[in-house]
Design an enzyme around this catalytic site. Structure first.
Site, PDB file in Angstrom:
ATOM      1  N   LYS A 179       0.931  -1.526   0.024  1.00  0.00           N
ATOM      2  CA  LYS A 179       0.112   0.042  -0.076  1.00  0.00           C
ATOM      3  C   LYS A 179       0.909   1.346  -0.014  1.00  0.00           C
ATOM      4  O   LYS A 179       0.697   2.228  -0.810  1.00  0.00           O
ATOM      5  CB  LYS A 179      -1.083  -0.033   1.284  1.00  0.00           C
ATOM      6  CG  LYS A 179      -1.958   1.233   1.101  1.00  0.00           C
ATOM      7  CD  LYS A 179      -2.678   1.210   2.517  1.00  0.00           C
ATOM      8  CE  LYS A 179      -1.847   2.078   3.504  1.00  0.00           C
ATOM      9  NZ  LYS A 179      -2.536   2.330   4.573  1.00  0.00           N
ATOM     10  N   ASP A 221      -6.429   1.000   0.701  1.00  0.00           N
ATOM     11  CA  ASP A 221      -6.561   1.002   2.058  1.00  0.00           C
ATOM     12  C   ASP A 221      -7.886   0.627   2.744  1.00  0.00           C
ATOM     13  O   ASP A 221      -8.853   0.062   1.856  1.00  0.00           O
ATOM     14  CB  ASP A 221      -6.402   2.463   2.530  1.00  0.00           C
ATOM     15  CG  ASP A 221      -7.325   3.327   2.353  1.00  0.00           C
ATOM     16  OD1 ASP A 221      -8.106   3.164   1.488  1.00  0.00           O
ATOM     17  OD2 ASP A 221      -7.338   4.577   2.727  1.00  0.00           O
TER      18      ASP A 221
END
Ligand code: SF4
Length: 213
Positions: free
Chosen positions: A119, A137
């Site tokens: 991420k 996320d």
């Protein structure tokens, strides 16, 4: 790209005209630090911490030789500060020792930095280097599932692949910000603001088509 996905993208863009990265930073390296700090923490809180932090540690070299207790003190209000301090120092040392003090400019290399997961690497690649990537996320996971853009909401890698398959590559970076803004301000976890959402017709959650969340 199918029309229905183009419609979802265009509607999100209309609803969130100002969707950009909300973390404050002045260099690529400081963006990386801010993204590491933002795990399990709001961008607003990170933005309160970073002015002092960035003033004290301007470069990867500064951060690589930081006193870990001083660093922890500066970042402790953003939570998980032990792990975050270790990640920031480890990643900084890798940048200095293996990449000549410059951030690598692709996701695979960014992920080789200690303490940098997929991420974080995707955010840096997309925001700092304008690369095509979707960082998943908690907001992206939830909104994608509710809108039927992914069949599940547990595995970020599956959601990323589902989104990659549905949207043109040049839209990925923007889509990431749009889904985050939508999740943060309208399609909130507990009480989504469906009344004001223009995606009701496209939404599996709103239309009762999801078995569970
Ligand atoms: S209609 Fe409601 S659940 Fe669906 S995307 Fe909009 S805010 Fe989220």
């Amino acid at each position: 790209m199918e029309k229905k996905y183009k419609l979802i993208f265009d509607t999100l863009e209309k609803m969130h005209e100002n969707a950009v990265c909300e973390l404050n930073y002045d260099t690529d390296f400081h963006l990386l630090v801010a993204v590491i700090l933002s795990a399990q923490c709001t961008d607003a809180r990170v933005n309160k911490i970073t002015p002092k932090l960035f003033e004290k540690y301007k470069t990867p070299e500064d951060m690589a030789s930081a006193d870990i207790d001083e660093l922890k003190e500066l970042i402790k209000s953003c939570g998980f500060y032990n792990a975050k301090a270790n990640s920031i120092i480890s990643a900084s040392r890798d940048i200095v020792e293996k990449y000549n003090s410059r951030l690598p400019e692709n996701v695979d290399e960014l992920m080789k930095l200690k303490g940098v997961g997929r991420k974080t690497a995707n955010v840096v690649y997309s925001v700092a280097f304008k690369g095509n990537a979707i960082a998943v996320d908690t907001h992206v996971l939830r909104v994608s599932y509710r809108l039927g853009l992914s069949s599940q909401n547990k595995n970020p890698l599956i959601t990323e692949k589902d989104l990659n398959a549905k949207f043109d590559e040049n839209l990925w970076g923007k889509l990431h910000h749009l889904l985050i803004h939508h999740g943060r301000y309208i399609c909130k976890a507990r009480k989504p603001d469906c009344k004001i959402c223009e995606l009701k017709n496209q939404c599996k959650y709103f239309n009762g088509e999801l078995k569970s969340e």
